[in-house]
Design a protein around this motif. Sequence first.
Motif, PDB file in Angstrom:
ATOM      1  N   VAL A  15      -6.372   0.671-135.461  1.00  0.00           N
ATOM      2  CA  VAL A  15      -7.368   1.723-135.612  1.00  0.00           C
ATOM      3  C   VAL A  15      -8.489   1.257-136.535  1.00  0.00           C
ATOM      4  N   SER A  16      -9.708   1.526-136.137  1.00  0.00           N
ATOM      5  CA  SER A  16     -10.863   1.328-137.019  1.00  0.00           C
ATOM      6  C   SER A  16     -11.857   2.444-136.735  1.00  0.00           C
ATOM      7  N   GLY A  17     -12.837   2.598-137.621  1.00  0.00           N
ATOM      8  CA  GLY A  17     -13.795   3.667-137.426  1.00  0.00           C
ATOM      9  C   GLY A  17     -14.976   3.538-138.356  1.00  0.00           C
ATOM     10  N   SER A  18     -15.883   4.505-138.250  1.00  0.00           N
ATOM     11  CA  SER A  18     -17.076   4.475-139.093  1.00  0.00           C
ATOM     12  C   SER A  18     -17.379   5.864-139.614  1.00  0.00           C
ATOM     13  N   ASP A  19     -18.137   5.902-140.704  1.00  0.00           N
ATOM     14  CA  ASP A  19     -18.588   7.154-141.282  1.00  0.00           C
ATOM     15  C   ASP A  19     -19.967   6.925-141.878  1.00  0.00           C
ATOM     16  N   ARG A  22     -19.425   6.643-147.734  1.00  0.00           N
ATOM     17  CA  ARG A  22     -18.122   6.330-148.310  1.00  0.00           C
ATOM     18  C   ARG A  22     -17.646   7.522-149.129  1.00  0.00           C
ATOM     19  N   GLY A  23     -16.357   7.811-149.080  1.00  0.00           N
ATOM     20  CA  GLY A  23     -15.814   8.943-149.823  1.00  0.00           C
ATOM     21  C   GLY A  23     -14.317   8.816-149.993  1.00  0.00           C
ATOM     22  N   GLU A  24     -13.693   9.897-150.448  1.00  0.00           N
ATOM     23  CA  GLU A  24     -12.264   9.894-150.725  1.00  0.00           C
ATOM     24  C   GLU A  24     -11.454   9.575-149.475  1.00  0.00           C
ATOM     25  N   GLN A  25     -11.829  10.152-148.331  1.00  0.00           N
ATOM     26  CA  GLN A  25     -11.074   9.917-147.105  1.00  0.00           C
ATOM     27  C   GLN A  25     -11.216   8.478-146.613  1.00  0.00           C
ATOM     28  N   THR A  26     -12.429   7.931-146.685  1.00  0.00           N
ATOM     29  CA  THR A  26     -12.601   6.536-146.242  1.00  0.00           C
ATOM     30  C   THR A  26     -11.803   5.591-147.134  1.00  0.00           C
ATOM     31  N   GLU A  27     -11.721   5.902-148.415  1.00  0.00           N
ATOM     32  CA  GLU A  27     -10.941   5.057-149.324  1.00  0.00           C
ATOM     33  C   GLU A  27      -9.451   5.131-148.988  1.00  0.00           C
ATOM     34  N   ILE A  34      -6.637   0.498-142.571  1.00  0.00           N
ATOM     35  CA  ILE A  34      -7.489   0.892-141.449  1.00  0.00           C
ATOM     36  C   ILE A  34      -8.924   0.489-141.770  1.00  0.00           C
ATOM     37  N   ARG A  35      -9.540  -0.263-140.888  1.00  0.00           N
ATOM     38  CA  ARG A  35     -10.905  -0.722-141.134  1.00  0.00           C
ATOM     39  C   ARG A  35     -11.881   0.444-140.993  1.00  0.00           C
ATOM     40  N   VAL A  36     -12.743   0.585-141.996  1.00  0.00           N
ATOM     41  CA  VAL A  36     -13.756   1.637-141.987  1.00  0.00           C
ATOM     42  C   VAL A  36     -15.107   1.012-142.291  1.00  0.00           C
ATOM     43  N   TYR A  37     -16.071   1.292-141.438  1.00  0.00           N
ATOM     44  CA  TYR A  37     -17.427   0.783-141.610  1.00  0.00           C
ATOM     45  C   TYR A  37     -18.340   1.937-142.005  1.00  0.00           C
ATOM     46  N   ASP A  41     -24.377   2.485-136.637  1.00  0.00           N
ATOM     47  CA  ASP A  41     -24.209   1.297-135.799  1.00  0.00           C
ATOM     48  C   ASP A  41     -23.416   0.190-136.492  1.00  0.00           C
ATOM     49  N   ALA A  42     -22.600   0.557-137.515  1.00  0.00           N
ATOM     50  CA  ALA A  42     -21.841  -0.459-138.252  1.00  0.00           C
ATOM     51  C   ALA A  42     -20.594  -0.900-137.513  1.00  0.00           C
TER      52      ALA A  42
END
Length: 426
Positions: A15-19, A22-27, A34-37, A41-42
């Motif tokens: 699983v990966s995703g983008s937002d 950056r925030g508490e959930q992405t951390e 889980i990769r988060v960008y 378009d990241a």
Amino acid sequence: MSALAKLLHSYGYEVSGSDALRGEQTEQLLRQGIRVYIGVDALRGDLCEADTVVYTDAISSGNQEWIAACRMGKRMLSRAELLGLICEDFPNVLAIAGSHGKTTCTSMCAHVFQHLNAPFTAHIGGEDGLFGNLYISGNEYFITEACEYKKNLLKLPKTVAVLLNIDKDHMECYGTEEALEGCFQRYCETAKTTFVCADDEKCRKIGDFPSFGIDNPFADYRAVDLRANGERYAFTVEEYGKAICRVNLNAIGRCNIYNALAAFASIRSFGYDGAEIAQGLENFTAVKRRFEKIGNYKGATFICDYAHHPREISATVKTAKGITKRNLYVVFQPHTYSRTKLLMAEFVEALRPIKNLMLYKTYPAREKFDGAGSAERLAQTVGNCLYAHNVYALKAWLKSTVRDGDIVLFLGAGDIYFVAQYLLKD
């Protein structure tokens, strides 16, 4: 979305995703591998490798990652469609719907199932103090919120459905209250068992379903002999006219009696003992941003609540007044221009009686600026209140006003929660 990402990751999916930010959930996601960008378009590199792309309905129509995924011919699922597919993997699905209270009721159900040692998975729209937004102990029961935005609740297969209330909201999606009520009716009709609030006039209109309530003497599950201690309520549960147990809630606010009754009735339908359900309800204390005390400044208590609808504002302010020793100060941040414009009269009715009121700049979410639905326009219409366009104006107001024993209530579903935290730290 982050809870679904965690759930799929636990199943062994990559699983990966983008937002956008950056925030508490992405951390949290990053810590779980889980990769988060971050940024527009990241995610493009990971899109090429993905089998399926899941998107939230909150993204704008011009989202570049969504457009790129469509052009690549990827399998596209909305958040609600993915949630519906996940529900199909569980023999029992408990769905909680309503204009208000979904997150709290869902969390209450999770605490009850944990106390019962039942194998369950809870998908929570907010952050429970113990479980966060996802808890997995097994796969016999799946508990989830059923969101009415864009009729997403109709995409969920469910064993037991709960309808807490119906209120005028998301009119940009439905157009009329009749269309909104019709959607909730179809949701109720497609479950094996449905429980609706007997004290809510609109809920009663949609059909003859088993019910819960306080004031309506014909409710199948009713709270009687209410006792309040500092806005914490105790009551006896009557099941079809027979008293079966006493519940002593540790969550603040009269509205939580309804949430507890809904949780009680729905879990009781699975055959569990009433006294054990009551004990599980008592284990629940709070969800983040639901009347959450976040700290003190000069002896004044800062409380944050997710209330972003007029009815929620009125209920939360009433609860706060019940525990305020001196003065109550309210900071409200409207959520989206469209909601503010469509419910302008209702917001004015809810906000005008508040003595010490500050309106903070609108949290636009997915929307472009619309002056007719702005916080500044709302402040002008309400009258006898202040407006802060930035955190510095809000800070100056609080420094000059609050004293020991006061309560400062921060209301809204946007970034006002983080503004309040910043003010405390600063």
